[in-house]
Design an enzyme around this catalytic site. Sequence first.
Site, PDB file in Angstrom:
ATOM      1  N   LYS A  26       0.746  -1.125  -0.321  1.00 19.81           N
ATOM      2  CA  LYS A  26       0.003  -0.063   0.042  1.00 19.81           C
ATOM      3  C   LYS A  26       0.837   1.305  -0.098  1.00 19.81           C
ATOM      4  CE  LYS A  26      -2.185   2.622   3.809  1.00 19.81           C
ATOM      5  NZ  LYS A  26      -1.024   3.197   4.097  1.00 19.81           N
ATOM      6  N   ASN A  27       1.925   1.112   0.620  1.00 20.00           N
ATOM      7  CA  ASN A  27       2.796   2.409   0.924  1.00 20.00           C
ATOM      8  C   ASN A  27       3.774   2.542  -0.442  1.00 20.00           C
ATOM      9  OD1 ASN A  27       1.507   3.121   2.764  1.00 20.00           O
ATOM     10  ND2 ASN A  27       2.832   2.719   4.403  1.00 20.00           N
ATOM     11  N   ARG A 100      -3.535  10.788   1.589  1.00 17.92           N
ATOM     12  CA  ARG A 100      -2.305  11.677   1.666  1.00 17.92           C
ATOM     13  C   ARG A 100      -1.609  11.673   0.423  1.00 17.92           C
ATOM     14  NH1 ARG A 100      -1.350  13.560   6.005  1.00 17.92           N
ATOM     15  NH2 ARG A 100       1.105  13.840   5.816  1.00 17.92           N
ATOM     16  N   CYS A 124      -4.596   8.574   7.871  1.00 17.95           N
ATOM     17  CA  CYS A 124      -4.951   8.038   9.376  1.00 17.95           C
ATOM     18  C   CYS A 124      -4.713   9.257  10.439  1.00 17.95           C
ATOM     19  CB  CYS A 124      -4.246   6.817  10.041  1.00 17.95           C
ATOM     20  SG  CYS A 124      -4.798   5.333   9.130  1.00 17.95           S
ATOM     21  N   ASP A 314       4.173   0.898  11.628  1.00 25.52           N
ATOM     22  CA  ASP A 314       2.804   0.381  11.171  1.00 25.52           C
ATOM     23  C   ASP A 314       2.918  -1.186  11.813  1.00 25.52           C
ATOM     24  OD1 ASP A 314       2.070   2.580   9.358  1.00 25.52           O
ATOM     25  OD2 ASP A 314       4.101   2.222   8.910  1.00 25.52           O
ATOM     26  N   VAL A 336       7.943   7.622  15.996  1.00 23.54           N
ATOM     27  CA  VAL A 336       7.555   8.200  14.407  1.00 23.54           C
ATOM     28  C   VAL A 336       6.280   8.923  14.732  1.00 23.54           C
ATOM     29  CG1 VAL A 336       7.102   7.576  12.279  1.00 23.54           C
ATOM     30  CG2 VAL A 336       8.653   6.341  13.431  1.00 23.54           C
TER      31      VAL A 336
HETATM   32  N1  EPU Z   1       6.399  14.995   9.387  1.00 21.47           N
HETATM   33  C1  EPU Z   1       6.295  16.270   9.519  1.00 21.47           C
HETATM   34  N2  EPU Z   1       6.362  16.908   8.413  1.00 21.47           N
HETATM   35  C2  EPU Z   1       5.983  16.709   6.943  1.00 21.47           C
HETATM   36  C3  EPU Z   1       6.034  15.480   6.898  1.00 21.47           C
HETATM   37  C4  EPU Z   1       6.206  14.589   8.110  1.00 21.47           C
HETATM   38  O1  EPU Z   1       6.481  16.870  10.546  1.00 21.47           O
HETATM   39  O2  EPU Z   1       6.146  17.388   6.247  1.00 21.47           O
HETATM   40  C5  EPU Z   1       6.416  14.186  10.176  1.00 21.47           C
HETATM   41  C6  EPU Z   1       5.229  13.437  10.749  1.00 21.47           C
HETATM   42  O3  EPU Z   1       4.259  14.132  11.405  1.00 21.47           O
HETATM   43  C7  EPU Z   1       5.616  12.127  11.377  1.00 21.47           C
HETATM   44  C8  EPU Z   1       6.891  12.122  10.648  1.00 21.47           C
HETATM   45  O4  EPU Z   1       7.581  13.135  10.198  1.00 21.47           O
HETATM   46  O5  EPU Z   1       5.881  12.335  12.865  1.00 21.47           O
HETATM   47  C9  EPU Z   1       6.974  10.844   9.910  1.00 21.47           C
HETATM   48  O6  EPU Z   1       5.943  11.177   8.776  1.00 21.47           O
HETATM   49  P1  EPU Z   1       6.365  10.148   7.028  1.00 21.47           P
HETATM   50  O7  EPU Z   1       6.427  11.702   6.181  1.00 21.47           O
HETATM   51  O8  EPU Z   1       7.450   9.532   7.225  1.00 21.47           O
HETATM   52  O9  EPU Z   1       5.046   9.755   7.046  1.00 21.47           O
HETATM   53  P2  EPU Z   1       3.930   9.729   5.719  1.00 21.47           P
HETATM   54  O10 EPU Z   1       4.901   9.599   4.437  1.00 21.47           O
HETATM   55  O11 EPU Z   1       2.930  10.568   5.946  1.00 21.47           O
HETATM   56  C10 EPU Z   1       4.013   7.066   5.135  1.00 21.47           C
HETATM   57  C11 EPU Z   1       3.017   6.043   5.268  1.00 21.47           C
HETATM   58  C12 EPU Z   1       2.702   5.536   6.691  1.00 21.47           C
HETATM   59  C13 EPU Z   1       3.618   5.291   7.605  1.00 21.47           C
HETATM   60  C14 EPU Z   1       4.989   6.281   7.515  1.00 21.47           C
HETATM   61  C15 EPU Z   1       6.177   6.106   8.301  1.00 21.47           C
HETATM   62  C16 EPU Z   1       2.312   6.075   3.201  1.00 21.47           C
HETATM   63  C17 EPU Z   1       0.997   6.875   2.421  1.00 21.47           C
HETATM   64  N3  EPU Z   1       2.058   6.327   4.536  1.00 21.47           N
HETATM   65  O12 EPU Z   1       3.412   8.145   5.880  1.00 21.47           O
HETATM   66  O13 EPU Z   1       1.829   4.545   6.496  1.00 21.47           O
HETATM   67  O14 EPU Z   1       3.557   5.057   8.930  1.00 21.47           O
HETATM   68  O15 EPU Z   1       5.165   6.566   6.292  1.00 21.47           O
HETATM   69  O16 EPU Z   1       6.806   5.116   7.573  1.00 21.47           O
HETATM   70  O17 EPU Z   1       3.051   5.787   2.667  1.00 21.47           O
HETATM   71  C18 EPU Z   1       0.169   3.169   7.307  1.00 21.47           C
HETATM   72  O18 EPU Z   1       0.427   2.529   6.308  1.00 21.47           O
HETATM   73  O19 EPU Z   1      -0.841   2.868   8.102  1.00 21.47           O
HETATM   74  C19 EPU Z   1       0.641   4.400   7.526  1.00 21.47           C
HETATM   75  C20 EPU Z   1       0.214   5.545   8.343  1.00 21.47           C
END
Ligand code: EPU
Length: 446
Positions: A26-27, A100, A124, A314, A336
């Site tokens: 999914k990611n 997202r 989420c 996750d 995280v």
């Molecule tokens: N963060 C910031 N600013 C930003 C972006 C992120 O402060 O502009 C912070 C977030 O608040 C968080 C941390 O950085 O505390 C990590 O966030 P990240 O950007 O890595 O997460 P994401 O890209 O939004 C993806 C996955 C998540 C997974 C995370 C970490 C997707 C669609 N989502 O999210 O997946 O937990 O990376 O590996 O790829 C899930 O599958 O249930 C899920 C939530």
Amino acid sequence: MTGPDDVLLVHGGTPLEGEIRVRGAKNLVPKAMVAALLGHGPSRLRNVPDIRDVRVVRGLLQLHGVTVRPGDEPGELVLDPTYVESANVADIDAHAGSSRIPILLCGPLLHRLGHAFIPGLGGCDIGGRPIDFHFEVLRQFGATIEKREGGQYLEAPQRLRGCKIRLPYPSVGATEQVLLTAVLAEGVTELSNAAVEPEIEDLICVLQKMGAIIAMDTDRTIRITGVDKLGGYNHRALSDRLEAASWASAALATKGNIYVRGAQQRSMMTFLNTYRKVGGAFEIDDEGIRFWHPGGSLNAIALETDVHPGFQTDWQQPLVVALTQAAGLSIVHETVYESRLGFTSALNQMGAHIQLYRECLGGSACRFGQRNFLHSAVVSGPTKLQGSDMVVPDLRGGFSYLIAALAAEGTSRVHGIDLINRGYENFMQKLKDLGANVEMPGGTAA
Ligand code: EPU
């Protein structure tokens, strides 16, 4: 709001046994779909799961003129970006709040059209989920960003230029933003403190197939040399290590035995080490991994989530359910997301003993220690779980509730199960295949 179709009755106490299959991650899959926008010519993506996040991105791409159709083999998509065009803002807006992924369309649309409109984002509710890194990155490439009703409007007055970026935290999304933007930007981009999750490596493989030049150093630095043109790709998505770990945790918590076809050792090594420490058993072959509870009692552990190659956040929620069955005190430190432990209150209602703390418990201090977030937990077990009523809070939390309900004595009502379709393909059928005793109150037994 949840309706009657969105409730699952779970009669617990039956070990999950049998075989299920996980498909593409999914990611990764939605991001690889977005990458297709960058190519001149069609791309073929294989091993695509039928989950809501994929449908949302498919809809968004179609709004922008990309044709998306099934390919020859099951789970194959053919994406043709030949006629990319601006989408109607109201149509894009209809996707607001659903995922997202739209933020990742920014770079590709700026390259193709010179502008982009991005609706408010969903995903989420597990913390603030800010997007400041994304916008900062895009500004450094030379984009302008303006807040408009319902979203953000971006423009690239000239071709985007490569730049030197250091992320404040190795964000997965921001790293992908840089990759999808830098590949067609002028000159070299150097990204330090990048995320290096297996899904990111797989996205890099996709982009390399398209003609990109991307080098990864061992110190979280990624160097991208921009090129003038990219072609399409033909790629089989890496499998979903997060879904695989969810089923592994279900096997442990229900004292079951599940063969997860498609699970891959390489992307799950950290999870497998932890699973073994808890007392779970597994056996790896070329097609997948079998996970089971070997009998006897499980061990309490200290667990800290982290960016890859650490223990993936996750994986945390499903495994915590299994930890309620381990003997002694387990410590869980979530580093995280600041609020990914709220789901434990429903487990306590079922009989678990989980206490949350604002301090960083266990190993090292994290970003949340001084900021008053309940981000550490002490799980004391083993505790018998009793069936209960609960509402799915987020994707992984929701799956964790299913696991808890399946491990519990008696019947649970899990409300809001539709959310689980965002990231777990056909989970009702999979539950049925594993012998779970579940039914929709409307009459559909699974
Ligand atoms: N963060 C910031 N600013 C930003 C972006 C992120 O402060 O502009 C912070 C977030 O608040 C968080 C941390 O950085 O505390 C990590 O966030 P990240 O950007 O890595 O997460 P994401 O890209 O939004 C993806 C996955 C998540 C997974 C995370 C970490 C997707 C669609 N989502 O999210 O997946 O937990 O990376 O590996 O790829 C899930 O599958 O249930 C899920 C939530």
